[in-house]
Design an enzyme around this catalytic site. Structure first.
Site, PDB file in Angstrom:
ATOM      1  N   CYS A 110       0.885  -1.161   0.000  1.00 11.78           N
ATOM      2  CA  CYS A 110       0.000   0.000   0.000  1.00 11.78           C
ATOM      3  C   CYS A 110       0.922   1.209   0.000  1.00 11.78           C
ATOM      4  O   CYS A 110       1.576   1.487   1.007  1.00 11.78           O
ATOM      5  CB  CYS A 110      -0.906   0.003   1.228  1.00 11.78           C
ATOM      6  SG  CYS A 110      -1.829   1.551   1.405  1.00 11.78           S
ATOM      7  N   CYS A 113      -0.588   4.454   2.297  1.00  9.25           N
ATOM      8  CA  CYS A 113      -0.564   4.341   3.757  1.00  9.25           C
ATOM      9  C   CYS A 113      -0.059   2.944   4.082  1.00  9.25           C
ATOM     10  O   CYS A 113       1.092   2.664   3.768  1.00  9.25           O
ATOM     11  CB  CYS A 113      -1.906   4.692   4.388  1.00  9.25           C
ATOM     12  SG  CYS A 113      -3.374   4.074   3.574  1.00  9.25           S
ATOM     13  N   SER A 114      -0.864   2.093   4.641  1.00  6.95           N
ATOM     14  CA  SER A 114      -0.407   0.721   4.901  1.00  6.95           C
ATOM     15  C   SER A 114      -1.587  -0.227   4.958  1.00  6.95           C
ATOM     16  O   SER A 114      -1.686  -1.065   5.845  1.00  6.95           O
ATOM     17  CB  SER A 114       0.367   0.647   6.219  1.00  6.95           C
ATOM     18  OG  SER A 114       1.467   1.512   6.188  1.00  6.95           O
ATOM     19  N   CYS A 115      -2.514  -0.106   3.991  1.00 10.46           N
ATOM     20  CA  CYS A 115      -3.724  -0.926   4.013  1.00 10.46           C
ATOM     21  C   CYS A 115      -3.368  -2.409   3.988  1.00 10.46           C
ATOM     22  O   CYS A 115      -2.494  -2.840   3.247  1.00 10.46           O
ATOM     23  CB  CYS A 115      -4.603  -0.598   2.816  1.00 10.46           C
ATOM     24  SG  CYS A 115      -5.220   1.083   2.855  1.00 10.46           S
TER      25      CYS A 115
END
Lengths: 205, 100, 104
Positions: A110, A113-115
Site C-alpha cells: 500500500c 498508507c499501509s492498508c
C-alpha cells in the site's frame, strides 16, 4: 505536552515530542470516560495484540486440501472465510485473495498508507508500514523480493497489487514441499504475514 | 475531483487513462499512475467517495471502483523486469477517462 | 513528473527494507486497539484518519513512526469532533504522565 497546541499552519506544534505512552493512556481514559468504549473491551483488545498466527492460516490450508473450497476462496474471500469459521464483522473492508499457485507471482503493497486485511492477516510487520517498502515495491519488486531472500525466476511475471482503496488483499501461496504428508496444524504454522503479502514462501520444518 | 458526474460503467478490457489532477484535500490516486494508460480488469463495486468521507461527509453518491492493470514498462522508465510484469491498482471512476 | 504529496511514496528511491520483526510496544498496541475500536464504533472514518495523517508536515510525517501518526490523527479527530476537549486532554495527559513516572 504539545498535543494541545495547534499552530497557525494547522499542524500540531509538538505532538511528536510527547511521551506516546502517556498520550495513548490519556486518550484511552477520555474515550472510556465519554462512554464511547468500555474499559474491559479496550483492555482485552490491547492484550490480544500479540504476535500470533494469521487468522486466515487454517483457511489457506483448507484451500490447499480442497479444490472446490479453493475456488470459492478466490472468488469470494469473505464468504469462504466465514464458511471456514472466521468471524468477520460487516464493517471490515472486503478482502480479495490473489492466486500465487499459478504462473504469476503477486506481491502486495500500500503505497499511500499501509492498508492490509486485519481480520485475515493480523497486525502487519513493521517493514510493510515503512517508507522503504512502500516506496520501492511498486517500481523494483524483484529487487525488494531478493532482499527477502525470494528470487523469482526471470521468466515468471510478477504482478504488484497496490491496495489503494476499499479492498484489501492477501495471497494464496503454493503449498510447501511435503505438504501432502503434513498435518493441518503443521501446515498452518507455515502461513506468516510475509507469506500472505507475497514476500516469502511457506516452508515446513 | 471537482465535478462529480453520474458514473458510466466501463467493461473489463476497456483501455483507460488515469486523469492528471492534483486536487486539494484527500484522494487515493497515487502520482505514479496519474496520466498513465492501463486496462480495466475488474469492477470492485460501488463505494462512498473517500474524498468526501475524509471530511466527515457521507461520500454519496457512491463511485464505481475499478481494478486497473498497468504494464510495469509503461509506468517506469527503464523498468528491467519481465516484459509481462504488471501492476494492479484500484481507482475510482471519476479519476478515469477512456484511453482509446 | 506528477506532483505528489509526502505520503504518496510509490516509486521513490529508498534504502533497503528493514525486515526485522518485533512485537508492538505496549503503547503501540494500545493505539492500535484504540483506533480499531473507535473506527468500529463510528467515532470517525478511516479516510478522516488518513486525511489527518497526511496533514502532518513532511518532516513530521517522515520522522514519526507509524503509530505516532495514528495517535496524532486520532487526537486531532477526537478534538475536532468535540469528543474530547483541549482542557480535558491536558488534564488527562498530566495525570498519566505523572502516573507513568515521567515529567512534563
Amino acid at each position: 505536552m504539545g498535543a494541545t497546541r495547534v499552530g497557525p499552519s494547522g499542524h500540531e506544534a509538538g505532538i511528536l515530542q510527547d511521551d506516546p505512552s502517556a498520550l495513548a493512556d490519556a486518550v484511552a481514559d477520555l474515550v472510556v470516560a465519554a462512554g464511547i468504549l468500555d474499559r474491559n473491551t479496550l483492555e482485552a483488545a490491547v492484550a490480544a495484540r500479540v504476535p500470533g498466527p494469521p487468522p486466515v492460516a487454517p483457511v489457506i490450508v483448507r484451500a490447499w486440501r480442497d479444490p472446490e473450497f479453493r475456488a470459492r476462496l478466490l472468488s469470494d474471500a469473505f464468504g469462504a472465510c466465514v464458511e471456514a469459521g472466521l468471524v468477520l464483522a460487516p464493517t471490515w473492508p472486503r478482502a480479495v485473495v490473489l492466486d500465487n499457485t499459478g504462473d504469476i507471482h503477486h506481491l502486495i503493497v500500500c503505497t499511500l498508507c499501509s492498508c492490509h486485511s486485519r481480520p485475515l492477516m493480523g497486525v502487519p510487520p513493521a517493514w510493510y508500514k515503512a517508507h522503504e517498502y512502500r516506496s520501492r515495491a511498486v517500481r523494483e519488486p524483484r529487487a525488494v523480493l531478493a532482499e527477502f531472500g525470494l528470487h523469482i525466476d526471470q521468466a515468471r511475471p510478477i504482478r504488484v497489487q497496490d491496495a489503494s482503496a476499499d479492498l484489501r488483499y492477501v495471497v494464496l501461496p503454493a503449498p510447501p514441499e511435503g505438504w501432502d504428508r503434513a498435518t493441518d496444524a503443521a501446515l498452518a504454522t507455515t502461513i506468516t504475514p510475509e507469506v500472505l503479502l507475497g514476500v516469502s514462501l511457506p516452508r515446513l520444518g | 475531483m471537482a465535478t462529480p458526474s453520474e458514473p458510466q460503467a466501463l467493461a473489463d478490457g476497456t483501455p483507460v487513462r488515469v486523469r492528471r489532477a492534483f486536487p486539494p484535500g484527500h484522494f487515493r490516486t497515487p502520482a505514479y499512475v496519474r496520466g498513465k494508460l492501463g486496462t480495466i480488469v475488474a469492477t470492485c463495486g460501488w463505494f462512498p467517495n473517500p474524498e468526501e468521507l475524509a471530511y466527515g461527509r457521507d461520500g454519496l453518491p457512491k463511485r464505481i471502483l475499478y481494478r486497473v492493470r498497468f504494464r510495469q514498462v509503461d509506468l517506469w522508465h527503464g523498468y528491467d523486469g519481465h516484459p509481462d510484469d504488471t501492476l494492479d491498482i484500484d481507482v475510482y471512476d471519476h479519476w478515469l477517462e477512456r484511453g482509446d | 513528473m506528477e506532483p505528489r504529496r509526502h505520503h504518496d511514496l510509490g516509486g521513490l528511491n529508498a534504502g533497503p527494507v528493514d525486515r526485522n520483526v518485533h512485537a508492538l510496544e505496549p503503547w503501540e498496541a494500545r493505539t492500535d486497539a484504540l483506533v480499531y475500536l473507535l473506527l468500529s464504533r463510528g467515532a470517525f472514518k478511516t479516510d478522516e484518519l488518513r486525511r489527518e495523517i497526511e496533514s502532518l508536515g513532511p518532516d513530521e510525517y517522515r520522522d514519526a513512526g507509524y503509530y505516532h501518526r495514528w495517535l496524532h490523527g486520532t487526537v486531532r479527530l477526537l478534538l475536532e469532533k468535540g469528543v474530547i476537549s483541549v482542557a480535558g486532554l491536558a488534564t488527562a495527559l498530566e495525570a498519566r504522565t505523572e502516573l507513568n513516572g515521567g515529567s512534563l
